[in-house]
Design an enzyme around this catalytic site. Structure first.
Site, PDB file in Angstrom:
ATOM      1  CG  HIS A   1      37.086 -33.584 -42.870  1.00 35.75           C
ATOM      2  ND1 HIS A   1      37.838 -34.675 -42.379  1.00 35.75           N
ATOM      3  CD2 HIS A   1      38.147 -32.523 -43.161  1.00 35.75           C
ATOM      4  CE1 HIS A   1      38.992 -34.595 -42.235  1.00 35.75           C
ATOM      5  NE2 HIS A   1      39.096 -33.221 -42.765  1.00 35.75           N
TER       6      HIS A   1
ATOM      7  NE  ARG B   1      42.542 -30.482 -40.465  1.00 35.07           N
ATOM      8  CZ  ARG B   1      41.119 -30.038 -40.327  1.00 35.07           C
ATOM      9  NH1 ARG B   1      40.848 -29.174 -39.156  1.00 35.07           N
ATOM     10  NH2 ARG B   1      40.238 -30.431 -41.229  1.00 35.07           N
TER      11      ARG B   1
ATOM     12  CG  HIS C   1      47.064 -30.301 -42.414  1.00 34.51           C
ATOM     13  ND1 HIS C   1      47.179 -28.988 -42.194  1.00 34.51           N
ATOM     14  CD2 HIS C   1      45.986 -30.468 -43.012  1.00 34.51           C
ATOM     15  CE1 HIS C   1      46.071 -28.549 -42.928  1.00 34.51           C
ATOM     16  NE2 HIS C   1      45.204 -29.633 -43.261  1.00 34.51           N
TER      17      HIS C   1
ATOM     18  CE1 TYR D   1      43.976 -37.549 -39.548  1.00 34.37           C
ATOM     19  CE2 TYR D   1      41.863 -36.705 -40.621  1.00 34.37           C
ATOM     20  CZ  TYR D   1      43.291 -36.565 -40.201  1.00 34.37           C
ATOM     21  OH  TYR D   1      43.907 -35.438 -40.720  1.00 34.37           O
TER      22      TYR D   1
ATOM     23  CE  LYS E   1      40.851 -26.977 -47.087  1.00 29.95           C
ATOM     24  NZ  LYS E   1      41.452 -28.237 -47.830  1.00 29.95           N
TER      25      LYS E   1
ATOM     26  NE  ARG F   1      40.735 -27.405 -43.465  1.00 29.88           N
ATOM     27  CZ  ARG F   1      39.410 -27.744 -43.150  1.00 29.88           C
ATOM     28  NH1 ARG F   1      39.078 -26.764 -42.343  1.00 29.88           N
ATOM     29  NH2 ARG F   1      38.921 -28.677 -43.732  1.00 29.88           N
TER      30      ARG F   1
END
Length: 325
Positions: free
Chosen positions: A297, A274, A271, A306, A192, A168
């Site tokens: 994730h 990424r 993004h 994706y 995150k 990120r």
């Protein structure tokens, strides 16, 4: 079209709201302290919650008990005000998430007997597929910086690392100098929710990172001591003032290099690299679970988007090359 339908005009509209009242400020800060202690949210998430809750409180300006006592009708009025002035469904969905977390905390504390946000329907969000660059475009973008200059070499290393590790933007610019293990060829990334993951560097990005550390970073730092950030860590990538780049500064650089590479800068999103990392891995046969770990994730459903991008790519290839496509 609303007279506040652009981001600049909406910011101006927010600036015209009354200042935050002390009672509301105390309430919001108490909630943020609690949710940080319970969930370990990243600072960016806490800042987002703060902005959203302060917006409600300033708009309410203490009326009928202010933020502490706002009811469902008051929330409807606030959402209607935002809708009139052009806030997007995605922005309103984020606001609703902040409100639900805030009122859930108030219920646990016994400060409220009901949650006024519980019957508010989230706005319908369009399904936006991540936009990935073609592999040839990525190559052109990575080749764009002038590696004969310290800043150009730094930028090449940052671009290579972001694409190779699927970082990120915030993870890249905030990367501490001690997060890289060049001997083992891995990168320790704090994502995150302060969750850590290990990501392989790859030979190419490791090569450019080693060159940056040996040739560029010493020139940027000179004989000055690089100051540690608020978290006590020394940043990996420096600007001439020895501070890490901001996300906005880095993406301005990406757009500049996109233009030099002949890529429409509009196609470059925050993004973009990424997304390209994830899409290209899937196109070359990567496992979805492995991709989930590399991207950091928490849920596989987030990674699965994706597969739609990869499927769309295969459909285009079939239509272009199959005799009956």
């Amino acid at each position: 079209m609303s007279d506040a339908s652009t981001p600049a005009l909406r910011r101006q509209l927010v600036q015209q709201l009354p200042p935050l009242r002390d009672a509301d400020n105390v309430l919001i800060q108490r909630f943020l302290d609690a949710i940080w202690a319970e969930q370990g949210l990243a600072q960016a998430s806490l800042d987002s919650y703060r902005r959203d809750l302060e917006g409600v409180a300033r708009w309410r300006d203490g009326a009928a008990g202010g933020l502490a006592a706002i009811d469902r009708a008051g929330l409807f009025d606030y959402l209607a005000w935002r809708a009139r002035h052009g806030w997007s469904p995605r922005s309103n969905a984020r606001l609703l998430s902040a409100l639900r977390a805030f009122f859930a905390d108030a219920l646990r504390r016994g400060q409220r007997s009901e949650d006024p946000s519980v019957l508010l329907d989230p706005p319908r969000l369009p399904r936006l597929l991540p936009k990935a660059l073609a592999e040839s475009q990525i190559e052109a973008l990575l080749d764009a910086p002038d590696i004969d200059t310290p800043l150009g070499l730094r930028d090449r290393a940052m671009l290579e690392l972001m694409y190779a590790a699927g970082l990120r933007v915030s993870e890249l610019v905030q990367l501490p100098a001690n997060a890289v293990n060049l001997r083992q060829g891995v990168l320790r990334v704090t994502g995150k929710g302060s969750k850590e993951r290990l990501v392989p560097l790859g030979e190419e990005s490791q090569h450019w990172l080693e060159r940056y550390l040996a040739e560029s970073r010493p020139l940027l730092a000179g004989k000055r001591a690089v100051p540690a950030g608020a978290d006590g860590a020394v940043p990996m990538f420096l600007d001439p003032s020895l501070h890490p780049l901001s996300r906005q500064q880095f993406w301005a650089l990406v757009k500049k290099y996109a233009a030099l590479a002949g890529i429409d800068p509009v196609r470059i999103s925050p993004h973009g690299l990424r997304h390209s990392f994830a899409t290209h891995l899937l196109n070359h046969g990567a496992d979805l679970r492995a991709l989930q770990m590399l991207l950091g994730h928490s849920s596989l459903s987030t990674t699965q988007i994706y597969t739609l991008v990869a499927r769309e790519h295969l459909q285009k290839l079939h239509a272009r090359h199959h005799p009956r496509g």
